[in-house]
Design a protein around this motif. Sequence first.
Motif, PDB file in Angstrom:
ATOM      1  N   ASP A   1      54.580  17.153  76.730  1.00 50.23           N
ATOM      2  CA  ASP A   1      54.340  15.710  76.677  1.00 50.23           C
ATOM      3  C   ASP A   1      55.539  14.973  76.100  1.00 50.23           C
ATOM      4  O   ASP A   1      55.914  13.892  76.580  1.00 50.23           O
ATOM      5  CB  ASP A   1      53.096  15.405  75.837  1.00 50.23           C
ATOM      6  CG  ASP A   1      51.802  15.729  76.566  1.00 50.23           C
ATOM      7  OD1 ASP A   1      51.849  16.008  77.782  1.00 50.23           O
ATOM      8  OD2 ASP A   1      50.740  15.722  75.908  1.00 50.23           O
ATOM      9  N   TRP A   2      56.154  15.557  75.076  1.00 50.70           N
ATOM     10  CA  TRP A   2      57.305  14.893  74.463  1.00 50.70           C
ATOM     11  C   TRP A   2      58.490  14.853  75.425  1.00 50.70           C
ATOM     12  O   TRP A   2      59.161  13.826  75.565  1.00 50.70           O
ATOM     13  CB  TRP A   2      57.715  15.586  73.167  1.00 50.70           C
ATOM     14  CG  TRP A   2      58.892  14.910  72.540  1.00 50.70           C
ATOM     15  CD1 TRP A   2      60.176  15.361  72.475  1.00 50.70           C
ATOM     16  CD2 TRP A   2      58.898  13.613  71.929  1.00 50.70           C
ATOM     17  NE1 TRP A   2      60.980  14.443  71.862  1.00 50.70           N
ATOM     18  CE2 TRP A   2      60.230  13.349  71.513  1.00 50.70           C
ATOM     19  CE3 TRP A   2      57.916  12.648  71.692  1.00 50.70           C
ATOM     20  CZ2 TRP A   2      60.591  12.167  70.879  1.00 50.70           C
ATOM     21  CZ3 TRP A   2      58.283  11.459  71.065  1.00 50.70           C
ATOM     22  CH2 TRP A   2      59.605  11.236  70.654  1.00 50.70           C
TER      23      TRP A   2
ATOM     24  N   THR B   1      58.634  10.006  83.822  1.00 44.97           N
ATOM     25  CA  THR B   1      57.348   9.412  83.455  1.00 44.97           C
ATOM     26  C   THR B   1      56.913   8.370  84.475  1.00 44.97           C
ATOM     27  O   THR B   1      55.771   8.371  84.953  1.00 44.97           O
ATOM     28  CB  THR B   1      57.437   8.765  82.063  1.00 44.97           C
ATOM     29  OG1 THR B   1      57.749   9.773  81.100  1.00 44.97           O
ATOM     30  CG2 THR B   1      56.131   8.095  81.678  1.00 44.97           C
TER      31      THR B   1
ATOM     32  N   ASN C   1      57.765  12.274  78.056  1.00 46.36           N
ATOM     33  CA  ASN C   1      57.848  10.946  77.461  1.00 46.36           C
ATOM     34  C   ASN C   1      59.293  10.511  77.235  1.00 46.36           C
ATOM     35  O   ASN C   1      59.635   9.331  77.363  1.00 46.36           O
ATOM     36  CB  ASN C   1      57.089  10.928  76.127  1.00 46.36           C
ATOM     37  CG  ASN C   1      57.166   9.580  75.439  1.00 46.36           C
ATOM     38  OD1 ASN C   1      56.538   8.625  75.867  1.00 46.36           O
ATOM     39  ND2 ASN C   1      57.956   9.498  74.370  1.00 46.36           N
TER      40      ASN C   1
END
Length: 316
Positions: A283-284, A293, A287
């Motif tokens: 997720d990081w 994204t 992101n």
Amino acid sequence: MADNAARTTSGNALEALRERTIVVADSGDFETIRAYRPTDATTNPSLVLQAAGDARYRHLIDEAMAATPTAGLTRVERLMTLFGRELTQVVPRYVSTEVDARLSFDTDATIRKARALIADYAALGVSADRILIKIASTWAGIRAASVLEAEGIACNMTLIFSLAQAQACFEAGVTLISPFVGRITDWHKKAEGVDHYAPQDDPGVRSVQRINAYAKTHGYPTQVMAASFRNRDQILALAGADLMTISPALLEELRGMDAANAPGMSTQPSEVARVMLDRAAFDWALNADAMATEKLAEGIRRFADDQAALESRMAG
């Protein structure tokens, strides 16, 4: 895997490309696919929506409307498997069929839908070894693919825009991934105010080269299928990739070109160490990559909109 060495081949550029890369038709039009003799075919709601408007395929819509689909599927999804059934008569290897993009963030629902698609293909007389289940490369989608691959259901992970997505797919043991060259380039052109990139500087080309180098350096069996091309230069720059899915317009351009000694895919090893991402790291990384994204979210919305448009047509 195709030989990455540059070479000069007699004939046209499409035939030369076939010597180095498996060519996949990015179309739902059977006659177009027959004309270019690809090894595989890939479909999604957008392609089926286009083909469904052609009177030549009205019989498939009628068949879908008249049939009772396998439990867990809609008539639209039966239409997708009917198109897939026909495509298996045109290409010798895989046909990809997409899971409803609206399930992209639900692992369990994606697994159930994939199993239902495979069951429907079986009911239509198509063996599971001819089908790739196409799933958006969200964390939930990748986890679903890991389960499905363990069951013997091969997956094509679509909407790949970052190395992090590819890394997670490689560790999940998926059969194939589809990094999107042109959409990456589109984003960078807009962000940087650039009209054109030389092939060696094209951000989409470089992204696929990086993903491919990582896969080959670390010995993953997953195949890399470059997708979403905007021009023939992008294709020639990636000659030697495992697979490419190419639109009919670009296939025609290549067929009309003389064979050229294109540099093709770089054979340099990856400098990125092998990593196994957990959910937080994935997720990081996503992101932190604004392009990935935005394009992942946009791609999911686009496929979902076309799925809804197909549903509306079938209901009308």
